[in-house]
Design an enzyme around this catalytic site. Sequence first.
Site, short mmCIF file in Angstrom:
data_model
loop_
_atom_site.label_atom_id
_atom_site.label_comp_id
_atom_site.label_asym_id
_atom_site.label_seq_id
_atom_site.Cartn_x
_atom_site.Cartn_y
_atom_site.Cartn_z
CE LYS A 166 -0.25 -0.78 5.48
NZ LYS A 166 -0.33 -1.77 5.25
NE ARG A 213 -1.39 -1.04 11.23
CZ ARG A 213 -0.54 -0.03 10.32
NH1 ARG A 213 -0.72 1.16 9.53
NH2 ARG A 213 0.22 -1.09 9.96
NE ARG A 219 9.40 -2.47 4.54
CZ ARG A 219 7.96 -2.15 5.08
NH1 ARG A 219 7.36 -1.95 4.38
NH2 ARG A 219 7.65 -3.50 6.18
NE ARG A 256 9.19 -0.87 9.24
CZ ARG A 256 7.80 -0.73 7.88
NH1 ARG A 256 7.64 -0.28 6.95
NH2 ARG A 256 6.95 -1.03 8.96
NE ARG A 294 4.47 -5.28 10.31
CZ ARG A 294 5.51 -5.04 9.45
NH1 ARG A 294 6.63 -5.41 9.71
NH2 ARG A 294 5.03 -4.35 8.02
P1 AP5 Z 1 5.43 -1.83 0.93
O1 AP5 Z 1 4.23 -0.81 -0.05
O2 AP5 Z 1 6.75 -1.10 1.87
O3 AP5 Z 1 3.76 -2.60 2.19
P2 AP5 Z 1 3.63 -1.71 3.15
O4 AP5 Z 1 1.91 -1.92 2.31
O5 AP5 Z 1 3.37 -0.36 2.97
O6 AP5 Z 1 4.55 -1.93 4.13
P3 AP5 Z 1 4.20 -1.79 5.53
O7 AP5 Z 1 5.08 -3.00 6.14
O8 AP5 Z 1 4.14 -0.17 5.70
O9 AP5 Z 1 2.80 -1.61 6.23
P4 AP5 Z 1 3.02 -1.44 7.60
O10 AP5 Z 1 1.56 -1.59 7.92
O11 AP5 Z 1 3.17 -3.27 8.41
O12 AP5 Z 1 3.86 -0.47 8.23
P5 AP5 Z 1 3.42 0.65 8.77
O13 AP5 Z 1 4.78 1.39 8.19
O14 AP5 Z 1 2.43 1.47 8.25
O15 AP5 Z 1 6.07 -2.71 0.19
C1 AP5 Z 1 6.54 -3.71 0.83
C2 AP5 Z 1 7.50 -4.59 -0.14
O16 AP5 Z 1 6.49 -5.33 -1.01
C3 AP5 Z 1 8.47 -3.57 -0.23
O17 AP5 Z 1 10.16 -3.47 -0.43
C4 AP5 Z 1 8.45 -3.09 -1.78
O18 AP5 Z 1 9.17 -2.67 -2.64
C5 AP5 Z 1 7.55 -4.97 -2.24
N1 AP5 Z 1 6.66 -4.35 -3.01
C6 AP5 Z 1 5.71 -3.65 -3.36
N2 AP5 Z 1 4.66 -3.89 -4.14
C7 AP5 Z 1 5.02 -4.81 -5.22
C8 AP5 Z 1 4.66 -6.10 -5.53
N3 AP5 Z 1 3.27 -5.89 -6.51
N4 AP5 Z 1 5.69 -7.00 -6.04
C9 AP5 Z 1 6.56 -7.23 -6.11
N5 AP5 Z 1 6.98 -6.61 -4.72
C10 AP5 Z 1 7.05 -5.45 -4.00
O19 AP5 Z 1 3.54 0.73 10.31
C11 AP5 Z 1 4.52 -0.28 10.81
C12 AP5 Z 1 3.91 -0.38 12.87
O20 AP5 Z 1 3.57 1.61 12.85
C13 AP5 Z 1 2.82 -0.56 12.79
O21 AP5 Z 1 3.38 -2.00 12.85
C14 AP5 Z 1 2.51 0.20 14.65
O22 AP5 Z 1 3.10 -0.34 14.93
C15 AP5 Z 1 3.09 1.39 13.68
N6 AP5 Z 1 1.30 2.28 13.38
C16 AP5 Z 1 1.36 2.55 12.02
N7 AP5 Z 1 -0.09 3.45 12.20
C17 AP5 Z 1 -0.74 3.25 13.00
C18 AP5 Z 1 -2.28 3.26 13.31
N8 AP5 Z 1 -3.06 3.47 12.66
N9 AP5 Z 1 -2.44 3.04 14.32
C19 AP5 Z 1 -1.28 1.81 15.48
N10 AP5 Z 1 -0.23 1.82 14.82
C20 AP5 Z 1 -0.31 2.53 13.78
#
Ligand code: AP5
Length: 219
Positions: free
Chosen positions: A13, A88, A127, A161, A172
């Site tokens: 995403k 979320r 990643r 990370r 997660r």
């Molecule tokens: P990427 O696009 O980075 O995936 P993503 O869905 O954005 O993954 P995240 O891990 O960032 O999401 P998340 O929700 O776990 O973490 P967040 O940072 O929000 O793609 C992943 C990898 O795949 C990359 O290497 C990319 O190059 C590759 N890729 C992408 N598309 C591809 C494809 N089609 N084919 C092949 N490869 C591909 O949150 C982190 C932490 O913050 C949470 O765990 C929590 O502790 C906290 N947090 C954040 N928001 C909240 C909230 N709203 N409420 C509570 N806690 C929160």
Amino acid sequence: MRLIFMGPPGGGKGTQAKLVSKDAKAVQVSTGDELRAAVKEGTPAGKKAQGLMGQGKLVPDEIVNEVLKDRLQKPDAKEGWILDGYPRTLGQAQTLDALLGDMKQKIEKVALIDVPFSVIEERVLGRRTCKGCQASYHVKFNPPKRADGKCDECGGELFQRPDDSAEKLKTRLEAYKKDTVPVIDYYKKKGLLTTVDAGTRGVVDVESLVRGALGLGNK
Ligand code: AP5
């Protein structure tokens, strides 16, 4: 445009929000990025969030809601936004409704970027993130072009990370199933949800599907 991108951790995403925001009059708003910046700066919110993020657990609603509220009030979010990783929990979704009511703004669409859980582990473990600008890469699917392995955009060091491990990913995914799947149903009932069946497709193909689902047309 005012959009929400949802999907499992590591499902892509963030990658898609960044691509679509380039020409959609919308800024990408990632609560994960905002919280990581708060941790780096050592703000009170960052200090409270750090341990939970490291364990792959959700940060409490009251902290994330404040972070999001501050971000949406910045001038660059005035024209439009794509929320990536928020809301979320149902509590966050309800807080967002109230905030947008006050701001006289509306969610136009919610895109669920649906990928099988089987592809997630490889994406998360491979990643690499830039220390400087937080650009995201993948050792196999999207490696940096520079010969020194640094960030193409700012030359920063790439790192893994702390929550991108197999063990933290389990936590997660549990949080996603328990707290975030009900939010998908919430938007489905409101008639806002569009599901992008991304399967195992690469980034370019998924972008076409996302643009099609949102009626944005291809670049
Ligand atoms: P990427 O696009 O980075 O995936 P993503 O869905 O954005 O993954 P995240 O891990 O960032 O999401 P998340 O929700 O776990 O973490 P967040 O940072 O929000 O793609 C992943 C990898 O795949 C990359 O290497 C990319 O190059 C590759 N890729 C992408 N598309 C591809 C494809 N089609 N084919 C092949 N490869 C591909 O949150 C982190 C932490 O913050 C949470 O765990 C929590 O502790 C906290 N947090 C954040 N928001 C909240 C909230 N709203 N409420 C509570 N806690 C929160």
